[in-house]
Design an enzyme around this catalytic site. Structure first.
Site, PDB file in Angstrom:
ATOM      1  N   ARG A  29       0.819  -1.214   0.000  1.00 55.43           N
ATOM      2  CA  ARG A  29       0.000   0.000   0.000  1.00 55.43           C
ATOM      3  C   ARG A  29       0.855   1.266   0.000  1.00 55.43           C
ATOM      4  O   ARG A  29       0.320   2.371   0.107  1.00 55.43           O
ATOM      5  CB  ARG A  29      -0.915   0.006   1.239  1.00 55.43           C
ATOM      6  CG  ARG A  29      -2.035  -1.010   1.127  1.00 55.43           C
ATOM      7  CD  ARG A  29      -2.984  -0.918   2.294  1.00 55.43           C
ATOM      8  NE  ARG A  29      -4.076  -1.867   2.135  1.00 55.43           N
ATOM      9  CZ  ARG A  29      -4.793  -2.355   3.135  1.00 55.43           C
ATOM     10  NH1 ARG A  29      -4.547  -1.979   4.380  1.00 55.43           N
ATOM     11  NH2 ARG A  29      -5.757  -3.212   2.907  1.00 55.43           N
TER      12      ARG A  29
ATOM     13  N   GLU B 112      -1.587  -9.041  -5.085  1.00 54.33           N
ATOM     14  CA  GLU B 112      -2.865  -9.740  -5.200  1.00 54.33           C
ATOM     15  C   GLU B 112      -2.672 -11.209  -5.579  1.00 54.33           C
ATOM     16  O   GLU B 112      -3.391 -12.071  -5.112  1.00 54.33           O
ATOM     17  CB  GLU B 112      -3.784  -9.046  -6.222  1.00 54.33           C
ATOM     18  CG  GLU B 112      -4.302  -7.695  -5.757  1.00 54.33           C
ATOM     19  CD  GLU B 112      -5.183  -7.785  -4.498  1.00 54.33           C
ATOM     20  OE1 GLU B 112      -5.695  -8.874  -4.198  1.00 54.33           O
ATOM     21  OE2 GLU B 112      -5.342  -6.754  -3.818  1.00 54.33           O
TER      22      GLU B 112
ATOM     23  N   GLN C   4      -5.095 -17.344  -1.607  1.00 51.68           N
ATOM     24  CA  GLN C   4      -4.906 -18.573  -0.808  1.00 51.68           C
ATOM     25  C   GLN C   4      -3.829 -18.446   0.259  1.00 51.68           C
ATOM     26  O   GLN C   4      -3.444 -19.443   0.858  1.00 51.68           O
ATOM     27  CB  GLN C   4      -4.513 -19.798  -1.672  1.00 51.68           C
ATOM     28  CG  GLN C   4      -5.097 -19.838  -3.049  1.00 51.68           C
ATOM     29  CD  GLN C   4      -6.393 -20.600  -3.079  1.00 51.68           C
ATOM     30  OE1 GLN C   4      -6.830 -21.088  -2.072  1.00 51.68           O
ATOM     31  NE2 GLN C   4      -7.009 -20.671  -4.235  1.00 51.68           N
ATOM     32  N   THR C   5      -3.271 -17.265   0.492  1.00 55.47           N
ATOM     33  CA  THR C   5      -2.172 -17.146   1.460  1.00 55.47           C
ATOM     34  C   THR C   5      -2.424 -15.965   2.395  1.00 55.47           C
ATOM     35  O   THR C   5      -2.893 -14.918   1.957  1.00 55.47           O
ATOM     36  CB  THR C   5      -0.828 -16.961   0.718  1.00 55.47           C
ATOM     37  OG1 THR C   5      -0.740 -17.961  -0.299  1.00 55.47           O
ATOM     38  CG2 THR C   5       0.351 -17.123   1.647  1.00 55.47           C
TER      39      THR C   5
ATOM     40  N   LEU D 193       5.496 -20.499  -0.731  1.00 58.34           N
ATOM     41  CA  LEU D 193       4.180 -19.854  -0.854  1.00 58.34           C
ATOM     42  C   LEU D 193       3.142 -20.821  -1.424  1.00 58.34           C
ATOM     43  O   LEU D 193       1.954 -20.621  -1.260  1.00 58.34           O
ATOM     44  CB  LEU D 193       4.248 -18.631  -1.783  1.00 58.34           C
ATOM     45  CG  LEU D 193       4.563 -17.286  -1.168  1.00 58.34           C
ATOM     46  CD1 LEU D 193       4.592 -16.220  -2.255  1.00 58.34           C
ATOM     47  CD2 LEU D 193       3.527 -16.902  -0.119  1.00 58.34           C
TER      48      LEU D 193
ATOM     49  N   TYR E 180       1.189 -23.190  -4.534  1.00 58.76           N
ATOM     50  CA  TYR E 180       0.455 -22.839  -5.759  1.00 58.76           C
ATOM     51  C   TYR E 180       1.408 -22.177  -6.766  1.00 58.76           C
ATOM     52  O   TYR E 180       1.245 -21.018  -7.144  1.00 58.76           O
ATOM     53  CB  TYR E 180      -0.715 -21.897  -5.454  1.00 58.76           C
ATOM     54  CG  TYR E 180      -1.713 -22.484  -4.496  1.00 58.76           C
ATOM     55  CD1 TYR E 180      -2.750 -23.294  -4.962  1.00 58.76           C
ATOM     56  CD2 TYR E 180      -1.618 -22.260  -3.136  1.00 58.76           C
ATOM     57  CE1 TYR E 180      -3.669 -23.855  -4.085  1.00 58.76           C
ATOM     58  CE2 TYR E 180      -2.530 -22.821  -2.249  1.00 58.76           C
ATOM     59  CZ  TYR E 180      -3.552 -23.607  -2.735  1.00 58.76           C
ATOM     60  OH  TYR E 180      -4.449 -24.142  -1.859  1.00 58.76           O
TER      61      TYR E 180
ATOM     62  N   TYR F 131     -11.285 -11.368 -10.278  1.00 58.72           N
ATOM     63  CA  TYR F 131     -10.959 -10.690  -9.016  1.00 58.72           C
ATOM     64  C   TYR F 131      -9.680  -9.844  -9.173  1.00 58.72           C
ATOM     65  O   TYR F 131      -9.647  -8.660  -8.841  1.00 58.72           O
ATOM     66  CB  TYR F 131     -10.775 -11.691  -7.855  1.00 58.72           C
ATOM     67  CG  TYR F 131     -10.144 -11.014  -6.677  1.00 58.72           C
ATOM     68  CD1 TYR F 131     -10.891 -10.175  -5.863  1.00 58.72           C
ATOM     69  CD2 TYR F 131      -8.770 -11.129  -6.418  1.00 58.72           C
ATOM     70  CE1 TYR F 131     -10.316  -9.468  -4.822  1.00 58.72           C
ATOM     71  CE2 TYR F 131      -8.179 -10.433  -5.386  1.00 58.72           C
ATOM     72  CZ  TYR F 131      -8.959  -9.612  -4.585  1.00 58.72           C
ATOM     73  OH  TYR F 131      -8.378  -8.897  -3.571  1.00 58.72           O
TER      74      TYR F 131
ATOM     75  N   ASP G 231     -13.796 -11.380  -4.018  1.00 55.68           N
ATOM     76  CA  ASP G 231     -13.226 -12.664  -3.601  1.00 55.68           C
ATOM     77  C   ASP G 231     -14.056 -13.203  -2.437  1.00 55.68           C
ATOM     78  O   ASP G 231     -15.117 -12.663  -2.101  1.00 55.68           O
ATOM     79  CB  ASP G 231     -11.745 -12.504  -3.236  1.00 55.68           C
ATOM     80  CG  ASP G 231     -11.542 -11.672  -1.988  1.00 55.68           C
ATOM     81  OD1 ASP G 231     -12.533 -11.099  -1.482  1.00 55.68           O
ATOM     82  OD2 ASP G 231     -10.406 -11.593  -1.492  1.00 55.68           O
TER      83      ASP G 231
ATOM     84  N   CYS H   2     -15.219  -8.099   9.803  1.00 53.96           N
ATOM     85  CA  CYS H   2     -16.296  -9.017   9.432  1.00 53.96           C
ATOM     86  C   CYS H   2     -15.691 -10.387   9.110  1.00 53.96           C
ATOM     87  O   CYS H   2     -15.716 -10.866   7.983  1.00 53.96           O
ATOM     88  CB  CYS H   2     -17.069  -8.446   8.240  1.00 53.96           C
ATOM     89  SG  CYS H   2     -18.621  -9.292   7.967  1.00 53.96           S
TER      90      CYS H   2
ATOM     91  N   CYS I 289     -19.082  -7.178  15.248  1.00 54.38           N
ATOM     92  CA  CYS I 289     -20.182  -6.298  14.823  1.00 54.38           C
ATOM     93  C   CYS I 289     -20.254  -5.021  15.654  1.00 54.38           C
ATOM     94  O   CYS I 289     -20.606  -3.958  15.129  1.00 54.38           O
ATOM     95  CB  CYS I 289     -21.506  -7.046  14.908  1.00 54.38           C
ATOM     96  SG  CYS I 289     -21.543  -8.491  13.840  1.00 54.38           S
TER      97      CYS I 289
HETATM   98  S1  SF4 Z   1     -22.212  -5.639  11.384  1.00 54.68           S
HETATM   99 FE1  SF4 Z   1     -21.165  -7.570  11.720  1.00 54.68          FE
HETATM  100  S2  SF4 Z   1     -21.892  -8.926  10.116  1.00 54.68           S
HETATM  101 FE2  SF4 Z   1     -22.432  -6.842   9.532  1.00 54.68          FE
HETATM  102  S3  SF4 Z   1     -20.736  -6.175   8.226  1.00 54.68           S
HETATM  103 FE3  SF4 Z   1     -20.302  -5.503  10.303  1.00 54.68          FE
HETATM  104  S4  SF4 Z   1     -19.053  -7.134  11.184  1.00 54.68           S
HETATM  105 FE4  SF4 Z   1     -20.040  -7.965   9.363  1.00 54.68          FE
END
Ligand code: SF4
Length: 364
Positions: free
Chosen positions: A35, A47, A52-53, A90, A92, A130, A148, A202, A209
């Site tokens: 970045r 990318e 897979q890593t 790595l 693959y 992707y 992805d 997430c 959340c």
């Molecule tokens: S609220 Fe929870 S489930 Fe919804 S995007 Fe945020 S972390 Fe994911």
């Protein structure tokens, strides 16, 4: 836009979602070496490595790769064996081979500049939808979806998409939803924000959340279904393949290695002699027969050094490793006799790197 996607996005506040996601990403993003700038070559390499890593594993590989091959020209002109060596561990390996041939095409056909058109970039070897979307959006600020597994997880929860993400048809829905909600002003931060959210907030299990910047938009959170999404049907278990391997030493202390064929699984990497075992019959006898048939040598297969599994997405190698010796001349050119201290100069797949390690440890 299909009716399905219109229905899914009914009453979804795209504008506010973009603002919340992008402002969070700009404040909270992890500092990662790829970045540092938006050089499309660096974005591309990162990318491909990240497929897979895990990020933590990729960082040192990425930094070393950039030191060795800092530009399109450097990678295009490098020996394939040096590229594979830099990729060793790595996994693959076809990713590395495809990357180099695509980079060579960019050097030859695009004046060394990564194309910024979806059709051209998608035509490069190893560049799927992707990767194309990630390069176009991150490096060139073009509002293309980069969908992805992480992004599908986030989107399935935020928007409430109950399609099986293991099915290729689901990708179309996710891409279409992204095309509709992606920021046209800052697609780079939008796509990176989605990826970052999937990586650190997430997460697949126990998403955070309560700390989530887009919680107020999230339908799964509103209805408490975040642990049920995404829907993903189970893949078949990898097929077990029993294999006997031998670390075969000659009277001068050199070990026999062979290069795998130029196509297929782990193409062109080096390995110790091995044979897929058939049912029944002693493993040692099967590997001795293989050495006679394949290498025209009579050998002694002595003690068992170790046994372990190595899992690919579709195969599970069940390896039993032996130490062996032989006398006499070798008759084929398709392999090398290598001093144990030189073994590390060759690119081996991970399972055979472990065998190199066993040899170095057992020999002191
Ligand atoms: S609220 Fe929870 S489930 Fe919804 S995007 Fe945020 S972390 Fe994911």
């Amino acid at each position: 836009m299909t009716e399905k996607v219109t229905d899914l996005l009914h009453l979804f506040d795209e504008q506010k979602f973009q603002e919340d996601l992008i402002s969070w990403f700009k404040k909270e993003q992890r500092i990662l070496p790829w970045r540092e700038n938006k050089d499309p070559y660096r974005v591309w390499v990162s990318e491909i490595m990240l497929q897979q890593t895990r990020v933590d594993t990729v960082i040192p590989y990425f930094e070393r790769f950039m030191r060795l091959f800092p530009s399109i020209e450097a990678l295009a002109e490098a020996e394939e064996s040096d590229v594979l060596k830099a990729w060793e561990g790595l996994g693959y390996y076809s990713r590395a081979r495809n990357l180099q041939s695509a980079v060579r095409e960019v050097a030859e056909s695009y004046n060394g500049i990564v194309p910024n058109h979806p059709r051209e970039i998608s035509g490069l070897k190893g560049v799927g939808p992707y990767t194309a979307g990630a390069i176009l959006s991150i490096a060139y600020d073009i509002p293309e979806p980069a969908v992805d597994g992480n992004v599908m997880r986030v989107l399935s929860r935020v928007v409430g998409i109950w399609e099986d993400i293991a099915k290729p048809s689901a990708r179309k829905t996710f891409e279409e939803v992204t095309r509709r909600i992606i920021s046209k002003d800052d697609p780079s931060s939008f796509n990176q924000g989605m990826m970052e959210l999937g990586a650190i907030v997430c997460t697949p299990r126990s998403p955070s959340c309560l700390l989530c910047p887009v919680q107020e938009h999230c339908r799964a959170f509103a209805e408490g279904s975040q642990e049920e999404l995404p829907i993903k049907s189970k893949k078949k278990a990898p097929r077990p393949v029993p294999i006997a391997v031998v670390a075969l030493e000659d009277s001068t202390g050199k070990f026999l290695i062979r290069q795998r064929p130029e196509t297929g699984l782990l193409a062109s990497l080096w390995e110790f002699p091995n044979v897929e075992l058939s049912e029944g019959g002693l493993k040692q006898e099967q590997i001795k027969k293989h050495l006679r048939d394949e290498y025209e040598i009579d050998s002694e297969v002595e003690k068992e050094l170790a046994s372990f599994n190595h899992i690919f997405s579709h195969l599970k190698w069940q390896l039993t490793v032996y130490k062996g010796s032989y006398q006499g001349e070798l008759a084929s050119k398709h392999f090398k006799m290598v001093d144990k201290n030189e073994l590390q100069n060759f690119a081996f797949p991970v399972a055979h790197q472990k065998i190199t390690q066993l040899i170095l440890e057992s020999e002191g």
